[in-house]
Design a protein around this motif. Sequence first.
Motif, mmCIF file in Angstrom:
data_model
loop_
_atom_site.group_PDB
_atom_site.id
_atom_site.type_symbol
_atom_site.label_atom_id
_atom_site.label_comp_id
_atom_site.label_asym_id
_atom_site.label_seq_id
_atom_site.Cartn_x
_atom_site.Cartn_y
_atom_site.Cartn_z
ATOM 1 N N SER A 227 37.684 47.200 48.503
ATOM 2 C CA SER A 227 37.305 45.918 47.908
ATOM 3 C C SER A 227 38.560 45.265 47.354
ATOM 4 C CB SER A 227 36.282 46.128 46.793
ATOM 5 O OG SER A 227 35.940 44.889 46.190
ATOM 6 N N ASP A 240 30.790 45.718 40.629
ATOM 7 C CA ASP A 240 29.332 45.815 40.818
ATOM 8 C C ASP A 240 28.976 46.034 42.280
ATOM 9 O OD1 ASP A 240 28.760 45.474 38.127
ATOM 10 O OD2 ASP A 240 28.557 43.292 38.290
ATOM 11 N N SER A 241 29.671 45.337 43.159
ATOM 12 C CA SER A 241 29.375 45.424 44.588
ATOM 13 C C SER A 241 29.750 46.787 45.164
ATOM 14 C CB SER A 241 30.126 44.318 45.331
ATOM 15 O OG SER A 241 29.946 44.443 46.729
ATOM 16 N N GLU A 244 27.653 50.033 44.435
ATOM 17 C CA GLU A 244 26.382 50.181 45.149
ATOM 18 C C GLU A 244 26.553 50.874 46.496
ATOM 19 O OE1 GLU A 244 23.405 49.470 44.044
ATOM 20 O OE2 GLU A 244 24.130 48.616 42.151
ATOM 21 N N GLN A 245 27.821 51.078 46.923
ATOM 22 C CA GLN A 245 28.059 51.563 48.280
ATOM 23 C C GLN A 245 28.708 52.940 48.365
ATOM 24 O OE1 GLN A 245 30.006 48.390 50.748
ATOM 25 N NE2 GLN A 245 30.023 47.229 48.826
#
Length: 360
Positions: A227, A240-241, A244-245
């Motif tokens: 990211s 946050d993104s 989640e992964q």
Amino acid sequence: MKKTMKAIALTALAAVLMAGCSSQTAQTTAAPETTTAAETTTAAAETKTAEASPTDGDFTIGINQFAVHGSLDNCREGFIEGLAEEGFVEGKNLTILSENAQADPGLAAQISSNFAGQSVDMICAIATPSAQSAYSAGRKYSIPVIFTAVTDPIAAELANEDGTPAGEVTGTSDKLPVEQQLEMIRKILPDAKKIGIMYTTSEVNSASTLAEYKEKAPEYGFEIVESGVSSSADIPLAADSILEQVDCLNNLTDNTVVSSLPLILSKANAKKIPVFGSEIEQVKIGCLSAMGLDYVDLGKQTGRMAAKVLKGEAKASELNFEVIEEAAFYGNSAVAENLGIAFPEDLKSGAKELFTEITE
């Protein structure tokens, strides 16, 4: 008459002999004075040479530190200690001008320009963006630059492909032990599959390290989820993104990301997702563990290199950048307990340091 002539001759001969003796005596008396003066002059010169030292004088170094965080602070402290060990002591024969760019590349460039305008004897640049700006400003004014905490000096165009300096610039690299880090993560998280890495797209050292992680991760059964961010303002949404992964996060020495590490740790802890650090200070403040470097030692090594240049023993352009090869295990048992994780015995027994609390 013959007696008279003989007497006159004897008198003349005596006068000549006495004149010769007087001349010889004068020469004998004067000679020691001349020799003594020469010896005194030579002795004085030898004393002056013996008293002279490469550290004599008044030296000024400008320190351009890119951001405020533990590892870079340790680099600065170690750098000053390393200089002191070599005879360059702040307040005695050394003036240090220290500025922090607050993770702003534009401010880092301004700081470097200001140092160059003050005709400092050397610029010490801590972290890649500061090193790049310092080299750009320094070469305009023939000011040597010593850098530290630059992961990839070649990618940063501070060194050539063979490791030789690109100009009057050299220093130390904090290249991460990527394979040792992946091996550690696998031991601690035997079932993990995805590792998240956040990085600043404009930092060449981060891009270089990320590429190495992506290359080596499959050998340990991992997939890297990346990211990229452009500034600290992007961190909250990016964290946050990515959380989640992935099964865990792995932190680099990326200055923008490290400056926001408390926020990232807070979000990760809420989801019970481990965050691995890259050096001791990150583990102290809440990362689970790291196979990392001692940044004080890195700074000391940099200080010793700087001393060689200040003493005139070598030019910066004659010294290849150096890398600390040894990495050690650092763990935080308080973080492990919060996450319900136990460190393998081989890591614990070989740890350089285990922390029992999380520092603010």
